[in-house]
Design a protein around this motif. Structure first.
Motif, PDB file in Angstrom:
ATOM      1  N   PRO A 347       0.837  -1.219   0.000  1.00 25.39           N
ATOM      2  CA  PRO A 347       0.000   0.000   0.000  1.00 25.39           C
ATOM      3  C   PRO A 347       0.868   1.264   0.000  1.00 25.39           C
ATOM      4  O   PRO A 347       1.045   1.934   1.020  1.00 25.39           O
ATOM      5  CB  PRO A 347      -0.785  -0.140   1.304  1.00 25.39           C
ATOM      6  CG  PRO A 347       0.162  -0.858   2.220  1.00 25.39           C
ATOM      7  CD  PRO A 347       0.949  -1.809   1.349  1.00 25.39           C
ATOM      8  N   GLN A 350      -0.715   4.675   1.242  1.00 24.33           N
ATOM      9  CA  GLN A 350      -1.026   4.644   2.671  1.00 24.33           C
ATOM     10  C   GLN A 350       0.247   4.733   3.514  1.00 24.33           C
ATOM     11  O   GLN A 350       0.260   5.386   4.564  1.00 24.33           O
ATOM     12  CB  GLN A 350      -1.800   3.363   3.010  1.00 24.33           C
ATOM     13  CG  GLN A 350      -3.218   3.341   2.478  1.00 24.33           C
ATOM     14  CD  GLN A 350      -3.304   2.915   1.011  1.00 24.33           C
ATOM     15  OE1 GLN A 350      -2.279   2.704   0.357  1.00 24.33           O
ATOM     16  NE2 GLN A 350      -4.515   2.786   0.495  1.00 24.33           N
ATOM     17  N   GLN A 353       1.432   8.336   3.478  1.00 27.59           N
ATOM     18  CA  GLN A 353       0.565   9.249   4.222  1.00 27.59           C
ATOM     19  C   GLN A 353       0.534   8.927   5.715  1.00 27.59           C
ATOM     20  O   GLN A 353       0.698   9.822   6.556  1.00 27.59           O
ATOM     21  CB  GLN A 353      -0.858   9.174   3.645  1.00 27.59           C
ATOM     22  CG  GLN A 353      -0.956   9.708   2.217  1.00 27.59           C
ATOM     23  CD  GLN A 353      -2.249   9.288   1.528  1.00 27.59           C
ATOM     24  OE1 GLN A 353      -3.155   8.737   2.157  1.00 27.59           O
ATOM     25  NE2 GLN A 353      -2.338   9.531   0.229  1.00 27.59           N
ATOM     26  N   GLN A 354       0.343   7.659   6.056  1.00 27.70           N
ATOM     27  CA  GLN A 354       0.127   7.292   7.452  1.00 27.70           C
ATOM     28  C   GLN A 354       1.431   7.115   8.227  1.00 27.70           C
ATOM     29  O   GLN A 354       1.510   7.486   9.400  1.00 27.70           O
ATOM     30  CB  GLN A 354      -0.689   6.001   7.530  1.00 27.70           C
ATOM     31  CG  GLN A 354      -2.097   6.125   6.947  1.00 27.70           C
ATOM     32  CD  GLN A 354      -2.862   4.826   7.013  1.00 27.70           C
ATOM     33  OE1 GLN A 354      -2.709   4.037   7.949  1.00 27.70           O
ATOM     34  NE2 GLN A 354      -3.699   4.565   6.010  1.00 27.70           N
ATOM     35  N   LEU A 420       1.579  -2.184   8.407  1.00 30.71           N
ATOM     36  CA  LEU A 420       0.649  -1.726   7.375  1.00 30.71           C
ATOM     37  C   LEU A 420       0.701  -2.642   6.150  1.00 30.71           C
ATOM     38  O   LEU A 420      -0.346  -2.990   5.570  1.00 30.71           O
ATOM     39  CB  LEU A 420       1.002  -0.286   6.975  1.00 30.71           C
ATOM     40  CG  LEU A 420      -0.125   0.564   6.387  1.00 30.71           C
ATOM     41  CD1 LEU A 420      -1.301   0.660   7.347  1.00 30.71           C
ATOM     42  CD2 LEU A 420       0.388   1.962   6.064  1.00 30.71           C
ATOM     43  N   TYR A 424      -2.569  -4.796   4.645  1.00 28.41           N
ATOM     44  CA  TYR A 424      -3.094  -4.624   3.297  1.00 28.41           C
ATOM     45  C   TYR A 424      -2.805  -5.817   2.397  1.00 28.41           C
ATOM     46  O   TYR A 424      -3.574  -6.112   1.469  1.00 28.41           O
ATOM     47  CB  TYR A 424      -2.525  -3.355   2.663  1.00 28.41           C
ATOM     48  CG  TYR A 424      -3.265  -2.099   3.050  1.00 28.41           C
ATOM     49  CD1 TYR A 424      -4.244  -1.558   2.224  1.00 28.41           C
ATOM     50  CD2 TYR A 424      -3.006  -1.466   4.249  1.00 28.41           C
ATOM     51  CE1 TYR A 424      -4.938  -0.408   2.578  1.00 28.41           C
ATOM     52  CE2 TYR A 424      -3.680  -0.315   4.623  1.00 28.41           C
ATOM     53  CZ  TYR A 424      -4.650   0.210   3.784  1.00 28.41           C
ATOM     54  OH  TYR A 424      -5.327   1.353   4.140  1.00 28.41           O
TER      55      TYR A 424
END
Length: 565
Positions: A347, A350, A353-354, A420, A424
């Motif tokens: 991902p 993501q 960003q995260q 993460l 995902y």
């Protein structure tokens, strides 16, 4: 022979678009890069002449497991890179130019200036590089440094089993290609003039350090003729701005300024590296003023402290990237379809960003996108597509794939990114077990390729396409090839890289087209997945000046000053 004492290529402040886009135009400009004794310092104050009565405390996630960063376990960890940057020195180095953040500097990756060498010349045919050592230079132990130390250093490198000689094979044959002209002059002969830019880059980084042969020979034994065991635990035989004078394993290390440093005694007389395991705690210690610098901080903490008047969160044009390496000499990643599926399961958006709070950008391959005559738009950009990933697994005969992803506990952001990815990737058909390892154990795992997959921060220490396309994918189980990529796609990749290396100018349009072809194969075969490029992970107090953004992401403490209020 050409000689250009005191001059350099691109001796100006440039941004990301400039440091390769405006680079060399063949051998002629490379010859003009022969540099004199100046140019190595910083526009932010730098290392010259300071009284050395200041001290610095740095919160770090881990300490290097060995002081001999090129040999033994741990030589390719971030902690060892920092030891190399501060304990060691090469014949040349990249000079510093002004960085994007006030009172910081970055390396000028296309320029090389004298370091242990006072100056150098390049022959008209681009095959012979002659270096004149600084007169009167001594190691921290007070031993004079002469041409014999240069010869010994390369003899030691070539006779050390874990040293990666393969990085030189594009144009340099080893110690037999070095000649002593007199006590302070040596020459190196290349086999290919197109290797010259990368050759200088290797000399400037951990592969090219010059050692105090007197100290090492004093501690050599018949069983250990190059004092490898002694060097792992003892300092003073390198020529960098510091040497280690005290260490408590896994707790603290004290670096003391080298009074004989090539650029003059550093302004900071003592640097204390103190292990603080939690990334958030490291960041808070800077904010409270209990430490001067914190390394390995999380982007979320950096974002939280960005408006704190007591803290500097530096920014640069990032060359360091998150590398998800798939070990290809065993199941499940010996199948290219499974590797490609995994690349589609990541991902990317993501994570940027995260995990990185906007302090990351997309990475397309591992050649710098601003390399002159290199068109990165022709290389496939990373894409998340779980449905396509599951289809590829089906084509490979799998319903689901289970594997273990190893990560170092020294990097909280990578541990977070691993979680993460684990979450995902389930949709794409991958069941991932995360294996958290100490920095030392992770480095051993990486070097020996005994795991299934690893995630770590990576970068090309030499910012040339030649280096980027050769260093990480050597055949024959080389430690610099953590993926052990050695299948039909790897052979096609290497054949194209060999064509590019044979050209006299690695930045010509013809070479650029070949670098694109090589990167296309690399990205499609996916032995390594380039997740994103990330900003520096360090933060520091506002009175700290001279922070340097370097290719190995290590801090050059010899360039640090304490700014007066």
């Amino acid at each position: 022979m050409y000689s250009a004492r005191g001059s350099s290529i691109m001796q100006r402040s440039v941004g990301r678009r400039g440091f390769l886009a405006g680079g060399l135009s063949g051998l002629g400009l490379l010859a003009l890069a022969a540099c004199g004794g100046g140019g190595g310092g910083s526009s932010a104050g730098g290392s010259g002449g300071g009284g050395g009565n200041r001290s610095l405390v740095v919160a770090v996630p881990a300490l290097a497991p060995t002081l001999d960063g090129v040999v033994g376990g741990g030589g390719l960890s971030l902690e060892s890179f920092e030891m190399n940057a501060n304990l060691q020195a090469g014949l040349v180095r990249n000079p510093y130019i002004a960085g994007k953040t006030e009172n910081t500097v970055v390396q000028d990756f296309n320029t090389y200036v004298g370091y242990v060498a006072e100056s150098y010349d390049v022959s008209a045919d681009g095959l012979t590089y002659t270096f004149r050592l600084r007169p009167g230079l001594q190691s921290p132990l007070g031993n004079p440094i002469t041409a014999d130390d240069v010869l010994y250093s390369f003899e030691r490198k070539w006779n050390t089993p874990t040293y990666s000689k393969t990085v030189w094979q594009g144009g340099f044959a080893g110690p037999q290609a070095i000649s002593k002209i007199d006590d302070h002059t040596v020459s190196f002969t290349l086999t290919n003039p197109g290797f010259g830019l990368t050759f200088l880059g290797l000399l400037a980084n951990l592969q090219g350090h010059i050692y105090d042969s007197t100290a090492l020979k004093q501690h050599a034994t018949s069983a250990d003729p190059y004092a490898l065991d002694w060097a792992k635990a003892n300092g003073g035989w390198g020529l960098g701005p510091y040497h280690v004078t005290s260490q408590t394993p896994d707790q603290e290390m004290i670096l003391t300024a080298n009074p004989n440093y090539a650029y003059g005694a550093p302004a900071i007389g003592q640097v204390t590296l103190r292990v603080v395991g939690d990334a958030g705690t490291r960041a808070s210690l800077v904010a409270s003023g209990d430490v001067d610098i914190a390394e390995g901080t999380r982007p979320t903490d950096q974002a939280r402290l960005a408006n704190n008047d007591a803290v500097v969160v530096p920014e640069a044009d990032p060359i360091e990237y998150v590398d998800l390496t798939l070990v290809t000499n065993k199941a499940p990643f010996d199948d290219e379809r499974v590797r490609k599926a995994m690349s589609l399961a990541v991902p990317y958006d993501q994570i940027m960003q995260q995990i990185y709070a906007g302090r990351a950008v997309t990475t397309v391959g591992n050649v710098n996108p601003n390399t002159r005559n290199y068109d990165v738009s022709k290389v496939p950009a990373p894409t998340s597509d779980p449905a396509r990933a599951k289809a590829l697994l089906g084509e490979a005969g799998h319903d689901r794939i289970a594997f273990t992803l190893s990560v170092s506990t020294a990097n909280q952001d990578l541990m977070d990114a691993s979680v993460l990815i684990q979450s995902y990737a389930r949709e794409a058909g991958f069941d991932i077990t995360i294996d958290q390892k100490t920095a030392a154990d992770f480095s051993t795992l990486r070097n020996n390729a005994v795991g299934q997959a690893i995630i770590y921060r990576n970068r090309s220490q030499v910012q040339t396409p030649t280096y980027a396309c050769t260093i990480f994918w050597k055949p024959n189980n080389d430690a610099s090839n953590p993926s052990r990529w050695d299948d039909a796609s790897a052979n096609r990749f290497r054949a194209i890289v060999d064509q590019a290396q044979a050209l006299p100018d690695p930045l010509s349009p013809e070479a650029g087209a070949l670098w694109v072809q090589a990167q296309q194969i690399l990205v499609e075969s996916s032995p390594e997945i380039f997740v994103c490029s990330i900003q520096p992970s360090q933060i520091f107090r506002t009175d700290v000046g001279g922070f340097s953004y370097r290719s190995e992401n290590a801090i050059d403490f010899g360039n640090i000053t304490i700014l007066d209020a």
